[in-house]
Design an enzyme around this catalytic site. Structure first.
Site, PDB file in Angstrom:
ATOM      1  CB  ALA A 189     -20.684   0.896  -2.904  1.00 51.86           C
ATOM      2  N   GLY A 190     -20.683   1.898  -6.402  1.00 51.54           N
ATOM      3  CA  GLY A 190     -20.124   1.722  -7.844  1.00 51.54           C
ATOM      4  C   GLY A 190     -18.946   2.606  -7.960  1.00 51.54           C
ATOM      5  CG  HIS A 451      15.201  -1.846 -10.242  1.00 55.35           C
ATOM      6  ND1 HIS A 451      14.086  -2.209  -9.481  1.00 55.35           N
ATOM      7  CD2 HIS A 451      16.340  -1.221  -9.531  1.00 55.35           C
ATOM      8  CE1 HIS A 451      14.862  -1.802  -8.283  1.00 55.35           C
ATOM      9  NE2 HIS A 451      16.072  -1.387  -8.234  1.00 55.35           N
TER      10      HIS A 451
END
Ligand code: FAD
Ligand code: NAD
Length: 475
Positions: A189-190, A451
């Site tokens: 699970a790398g 923004h």
């Protein structure tokens, strides 16, 4: 064609080809030797990264994510789409086209810079000589003032589940499936396991990931790792921790994988098994007897912080030397060496190499994890901003994860930045720049962010370090 060069680079991956281009920019005569051949037998520059790694995996990650979103998110946007089906052959063709355009691009870059491309095998001989064996079998002896070794890495094989190229495959094999395996097993699970597991899960596979360690993403900040595991499990990636594989046998067109975990002996049956438990340095046939270049106990070419092997004029960069196996790390080393050869100042700041995992949500970090800072004993403060409070992330239907900044208590220096969320791999660039210039969290607080953008999450996390966040509750 000349047989004498200022610089010969052996290996044309993301460490070797930038070294060659920068050396040519520095007005040196340069040859770059690469032996890569694609599955159809065509030679190509670009190494693992362009041909079988970064680029094809990102092409499939993008396509599979779009497919998944078309199914799961269009309705939320008010888009009614029916009859969405997968054309895997077209998806794979798109990937192949992208790869080809990128690898051909290297040849164009070489031509423009004046680098001589040599396709075939290179072997370093004593005395800064290189034997070049072209793919047609002809051999030449070349000489250079400097030789840069950039031979890369290869997948590690698991003795209990050896590759057979059909049912038990490495990451390259898992990028080339011509049908979606109904059941896919992944060992490790790398980074590769999570990226390629995500690709095939989104396209419809039932995916079981067997990870030997009890902790998930042990190299990452554990607050981030916990958040990631929660999301991946929600996506039905069946991640089993503490699972030690004991064997894999192929019969009747399927693979039976046995493993042990805390509950005892277990087994799964899958249609394909991907083994991705790490990569090893690749130096096969690279060094003749008597070159003086040394390998360490794990097979990496020994180098100092400037990538000097200790033999005058012989350098080594990228995956074949110590450090993280990342394309951008290799690139910076290649460029540094080419500049040092030309007598220019150059260095690599190994403390600010970013890591990115291109899952959804994306994961990215730079600097130390909270666990590492804690272990160092340096007093610290943290600021976290959840993407749930980001208007842009909400508009993108991607309000998951957080940005986290760790800063020193005494002088406010940023020690680590950890992001899980939309476009984390792009957002981390700001943190890398900040850390490169030893910025404080206050420096980020005082920097204006547009923004509504995802980058506001980094700004707000910096504000949260001093409990001054505006758009989320300071804890
Ligand atoms: P390589 O890319 O392996 O290139 C070495 C080249 O040298 C090869 O072409 C090889 O054929 C050639 N060569 C070797 N020996 C000789 C010789 N004697 N003579 C001639 N030629 C020789 N990294 C990232 O940063 N981001 C990612 O998203 C990412 N995704 C990845 C996904 C996958 C599936 C995999 C497997 C890896 C990924 N990586 C990623 C890692 C990245 O691919 C490597 O870190 C990078 O390719 C290393 O570059 P390199 O130039 O050192 O070696
Ligand atoms: P990795 O080191 O990222 O992960 C390997 C995983 O396998 C680890 O979690 C390890 O604990 C586990 N493991 C090891 N032995 C095992 C065993 N016997 N059984 C079960 N689990 C076992 O390696 P990888 O995923 O193979 O990737 C190789 C390299 O390629 C990495 O160094 C990575 O940096 C690079 N890469 C980078 C990217 C990226 O930057 N996005 C993408 C893919 C690959």
């Amino acid at each position: 064609m000349a047989d004498n060069f200022d610089v010969i680079v052996i290996g044309g991956g993301p460490a070797g080809y930038p070294a060659a281009i920068r050396a040519a920019q520095n007005k040196l005569s340069v040859a770059c030797i690469d032996e890569w051949k694609n599955l159809d037998g065509t030679p190509a520059f670009g190494g693992t990264c362009l041909n079988a790694g970064c680029i094809p995996s990102k092409a499939l990650l993008e396509s599979s994510e779009l497919f998944h979103r078309a199914h799961s998110e269009f309705a939320a946007h008010g888009i009614q789409a029916s009859g969405i089906t997968l054309d895997l052959a077209a998806m794979q063709k798109r990937k192949a086209t992208i790869v080809k355009s990128m690898t051909n691009g290297i040849l164009a870059l070489f031509k423009a810079a004046g680098v001589t491309p040599l396709q075939g095998h290179g072997t370093l001989l004593p005395g800064k000589k290189v034997q070049f064996k072209a793919h047609d079998g002809t051999t030449r002896e070349l000489t250079a003032k400097h030789v840069v070794l950039a031979s890369g890495s290869a997948p590690i094989e698991l003795r209990s589940a050896p590759f057979d190229g059909k049912f038990i495959v490495d990451s390259w094999g898992a990028l080339e499936f011509d049908a979606v395996p109904p059941r896919l097993g992944v060992i490790g699970a790398g980074v590769i396991g999570l990226e390629l597991g995500s690709v095939w899960r989104r396209l419809g596979s039932q995916v079981v990931v067997l990870e030997a360690l009890p902790d998930f993403l042990a190299i990452a900040d554990q607050q981030l790792a916990k958040e990631a595991l929660r999301h991946f499990r929600k996506q039905e990636l069946d991640i089993r921790l503490g699972a030690k594989v004991t064997g894999a046998t192929v019969s009747g067109g399927a693979v039976n994988v046995t493993y042990t975990d805390a509950k005892g002996e277990q087994s799964i049956t899958v249609d394909k098994l991907v083994v991705c438990i790490g990569r090893r340095p690749y130096t096969t046939g690279l060094l003749a007897e008597g070159t003086g270049v040394q390998l360490d106990e794990r097979g990496f070419i020994k180098v100092d912080h400037e990538c000097r092997t200790g033999v005058e004029g012989i350098w080594a960069v990228g995956d074949c030397v110590r450090g993280p196996m990342l394309a951008h790390k290799g690139k910076e080393e290649g460029v540094m060496v080419a500049d040092l050869i030309a007598g220019r100042f150059a260095e690599v700041n190994y403390k600010t190499i970013p890591s990115v995992i291109y899952t959804a949500p994306e994961i990215a970090w730079v600097g130390q994890t909270e666990e590492q800072v804690k272990a160092s004993g340096r007093p610290y403060k943290t600021g976290v901003f959840p993407f749930l409070a980001s208007g842009r992330a909400k508009a993108m239907e991607a309000a998951q994860g957080f940005a986290k900044i760790i800063a020193a208590q005494d002088d406010d220096e940023i020690l680590g930045v950890h992001i899980i969320g939309p476009m984390a791999g792009e957002l981390i660039a700001e943190a890398v720049l900040a850390m490169e210039y030893s910025a404080s969290s206050e420096d980020l607080q005082r920097t204006i962010h547009a923004h509504p953008t995802l980058s506001e999450a980094v700004h707000e996390a910096a504000l949260a370090v001093d409990k001054r966040a505006i758009d989320s509750i300071n804890r």
